[in-house]
Design a protein around this motif. Sequence first.
Motif, PDB file in Angstrom:
ATOM      1  N   HIS A 244       6.433  10.277  -3.254  1.00  0.00           N
ATOM      2  CA  HIS A 244       5.426  11.253  -2.843  1.00  0.00           C
ATOM      3  C   HIS A 244       4.078  10.932  -3.484  1.00  0.00           C
ATOM      4  N   ASP A 245       3.008  11.251  -2.775  1.00  0.00           N
ATOM      5  CA  ASP A 245       1.687  11.200  -3.395  1.00  0.00           C
ATOM      6  C   ASP A 245       0.759  12.187  -2.688  1.00  0.00           C
ATOM      7  N   SER A 246      -0.458  12.272  -3.163  1.00  0.00           N
ATOM      8  CA  SER A 246      -1.391  13.296  -2.674  1.00  0.00           C
ATOM      9  C   SER A 246      -2.006  12.947  -1.324  1.00  0.00           C
ATOM     10  N   GLY A 247      -1.772  11.723  -0.826  1.00  0.00           N
ATOM     11  CA  GLY A 247      -2.383  11.317   0.435  1.00  0.00           C
ATOM     12  C   GLY A 247      -1.997  12.204   1.599  1.00  0.00           C
ATOM     13  N   ASN A 248      -0.756  12.698   1.592  1.00  0.00           N
ATOM     14  CA  ASN A 248      -0.340  13.649   2.630  1.00  0.00           C
ATOM     15  C   ASN A 248       0.102  14.963   1.999  1.00  0.00           C
ATOM     16  N   PHE A 249      -0.484  15.268   0.844  1.00  0.00           N
ATOM     17  CA  PHE A 249      -0.264  16.534   0.138  1.00  0.00           C
ATOM     18  C   PHE A 249       1.206  16.712  -0.280  1.00  0.00           C
ATOM     19  N   PHE A 250       1.856  15.582  -0.611  1.00  0.00           N
ATOM     20  CA  PHE A 250       3.237  15.583  -1.121  1.00  0.00           C
ATOM     21  C   PHE A 250       4.253  16.107  -0.101  1.00  0.00           C
ATOM     22  N   LYS A 251       3.904  16.083   1.181  1.00  0.00           N
ATOM     23  CA  LYS A 251       4.811  16.605   2.199  1.00  0.00           C
ATOM     24  C   LYS A 251       5.954  15.645   2.518  1.00  0.00           C
ATOM     25  N   VAL A 252       5.650  14.328   2.515  1.00  0.00           N
ATOM     26  CA  VAL A 252       6.628  13.329   2.936  1.00  0.00           C
ATOM     27  C   VAL A 252       6.548  12.131   1.995  1.00  0.00           C
ATOM     28  N   PRO A 253       7.688  11.584   1.547  1.00  0.00           N
ATOM     29  CA  PRO A 253       7.630  10.362   0.729  1.00  0.00           C
ATOM     30  C   PRO A 253       6.996   9.216   1.514  1.00  0.00           C
ATOM     31  N   ILE A 254       6.232   8.395   0.816  1.00  0.00           N
ATOM     32  CA  ILE A 254       5.503   7.275   1.401  1.00  0.00           C
ATOM     33  C   ILE A 254       6.070   5.973   0.835  1.00  0.00           C
ATOM     34  N   TYR A 255       6.030   4.934   1.640  1.00  0.00           N
ATOM     35  CA  TYR A 255       6.597   3.634   1.262  1.00  0.00           C
ATOM     36  C   TYR A 255       5.698   2.943   0.229  1.00  0.00           C
ATOM     37  N   TYR A 256       6.309   2.482  -0.848  1.00  0.00           N
ATOM     38  CA  TYR A 256       5.633   1.712  -1.889  1.00  0.00           C
ATOM     39  C   TYR A 256       6.369   0.387  -2.071  1.00  0.00           C
ATOM     40  N   ILE A 257       5.605  -0.695  -2.264  1.00  0.00           N
ATOM     41  CA  ILE A 257       6.208  -2.002  -2.438  1.00  0.00           C
ATOM     42  C   ILE A 257       5.279  -2.863  -3.295  1.00  0.00           C
ATOM     43  N   SER A 258       5.854  -3.736  -4.120  1.00  0.00           N
ATOM     44  CA  SER A 258       5.041  -4.647  -4.934  1.00  0.00           C
ATOM     45  C   SER A 258       4.507  -5.780  -4.066  1.00  0.00           C
ATOM     46  N   LYS A 259       3.492  -6.459  -4.565  1.00  0.00           N
ATOM     47  CA  LYS A 259       2.917  -7.570  -3.810  1.00  0.00           C
ATOM     48  C   LYS A 259       3.946  -8.675  -3.576  1.00  0.00           C
ATOM     49  N   ARG A 260       4.705  -9.016  -4.601  1.00  0.00           N
ATOM     50  CA  ARG A 260       5.712 -10.080  -4.461  1.00  0.00           C
ATOM     51  C   ARG A 260       6.740  -9.729  -3.389  1.00  0.00           C
ATOM     52  N   ASN A 261       7.244  -8.502  -3.436  1.00  0.00           N
ATOM     53  CA  ASN A 261       8.257  -8.113  -2.465  1.00  0.00           C
ATOM     54  C   ASN A 261       7.698  -7.995  -1.063  1.00  0.00           C
ATOM     55  N   GLN A 262       6.424  -7.579  -0.959  1.00  0.00           N
ATOM     56  CA  GLN A 262       5.818  -7.503   0.366  1.00  0.00           C
ATOM     57  C   GLN A 262       5.681  -8.885   0.978  1.00  0.00           C
ATOM     58  N   VAL A 263       5.286  -9.871   0.178  1.00  0.00           N
ATOM     59  CA  VAL A 263       5.178 -11.241   0.680  1.00  0.00           C
ATOM     60  C   VAL A 263       6.544 -11.736   1.157  1.00  0.00           C
ATOM     61  N   ARG A 264       7.592 -11.482   0.374  1.00  0.00           N
ATOM     62  CA  ARG A 264       8.941 -11.915   0.764  1.00  0.00           C
ATOM     63  C   ARG A 264       9.387 -11.218   2.044  1.00  0.00           C
ATOM     64  N   GLN A 265       9.096  -9.936   2.151  1.00  0.00           N
ATOM     65  CA  GLN A 265       9.474  -9.172   3.337  1.00  0.00           C
ATOM     66  C   GLN A 265       8.813  -9.747   4.583  1.00  0.00           C
ATOM     67  N   LEU A 266       7.532 -10.069   4.487  1.00  0.00           N
ATOM     68  CA  LEU A 266       6.793 -10.632   5.614  1.00  0.00           C
ATOM     69  C   LEU A 266       7.317 -12.021   5.982  1.00  0.00           C
ATOM     70  N   GLU A 267       7.638 -12.810   4.988  1.00  0.00           N
ATOM     71  CA  GLU A 267       8.145 -14.155   5.258  1.00  0.00           C
ATOM     72  C   GLU A 267       9.485 -14.112   5.993  1.00  0.00           C
ATOM     73  N   ARG A 268      10.321 -13.141   5.680  1.00  0.00           N
ATOM     74  CA  ARG A 268      11.614 -13.017   6.352  1.00  0.00           C
ATOM     75  C   ARG A 268      11.453 -12.725   7.843  1.00  0.00           C
ATOM     76  N   VAL A 269      10.366 -12.000   8.193  1.00  0.00           N
ATOM     77  CA  VAL A 269      10.120 -11.656   9.591  1.00  0.00           C
ATOM     78  C   VAL A 269       9.470 -12.818  10.352  1.00  0.00           C
ATOM     79  N   GLY A 270       8.764 -13.699   9.645  1.00  0.00           N
ATOM     80  CA  GLY A 270       8.108 -14.829  10.296  1.00  0.00           C
ATOM     81  C   GLY A 270       6.599 -14.857  10.133  1.00  0.00           C
ATOM     82  N   PHE A 271       6.112 -14.218   9.050  1.00  0.00           N
ATOM     83  CA  PHE A 271       4.683 -14.223   8.750  1.00  0.00           C
ATOM     84  C   PHE A 271       4.423 -15.041   7.489  1.00  0.00           C
ATOM     85  N   ARG A 272       3.256 -15.684   7.468  1.00  0.00           N
ATOM     86  CA  ARG A 272       2.785 -16.363   6.263  1.00  0.00           C
ATOM     87  C   ARG A 272       1.561 -15.624   5.746  1.00  0.00           C
TER      88      ARG A 272
END
Length: 264
Positions: free
Chosen positions: A204-232
């Motif tokens: 949760h964070d204040s961006g949507n007034f704590f109504k809904v949990p928002i996705y958080y990811i580290s830079k390293r994991n985001q790069v790995r996630q994108l590479e698995r889909v086919g992005f560089r």
Amino acid sequence: MDTFGNIESLNKSFYYSKEVAKWFAKKEYLLPEEQSFLRDFGGEIVGKSFLDIGIGAGRTIRHLQPLSGSYIGVDFSPDMVREACARFSDVRLEVRDATDLSAYGDGQFELVIFSFNGIDSLSHEGRLRALREIHRVLKPGGLYVFSSHNRDRPRVSPYALENLSLTKHPVRMLKNLLHYWQCIRDWKGSLHCAVEEEEYALRHDSGNFFKVPIYYISKRNQVRQLERVGFRVETIYEGKGLQTTASDADPVSSWIFYVCRKTA
């Protein structure tokens, strides 16, 4: 655990709102990282086919549509799209869900934008579906640019007094107090959707007034996630619009902006 249904229904309860659409309509600026992207990649994208996902009430339209050869803006909230259409009547704007872009052909676009952490409103399962759809509608070599919340930043508590706006005006102060307690109540009501996984977190964070949990990811994991889909990943910008790398520590930026290319 598939939280897709819960997160989707909670987000609809927040974003399917004329009041929220009016609030988003006040946002007309480009963020520092978006300005940096246009500075560094503007020469490449001018005249290309754009798909702008998560347009809200039209914040990015005035900046991106004039640069494109063809432009389509979409949002999953009908209220948002109606607000955007009222302001940009001559632009093609549609109600679409990022997890289902079947209305568009394979390789139809040369640039897909999903700005202002829009993809973070999805569950993990929904996010992966959206990434696969975005990859499909992009031409080989096309760019996908988006921002996502930074997991390395300290968590924000709904109880933090920084969430309470102080004023000497008694009526306004009462409204602010009611809003503060409403945020805490909504946070408690959706705690069952918050998770901490190895790859990502739903926080949760204040961006949507704590109504809904928002996705958080580290830079390293985001790069790995994108590479698995086919992005560089080609370029990463931190919150002030400066270039950074996946290995650079960053406990300050609220979100990170990624520029990636569909591999051939």
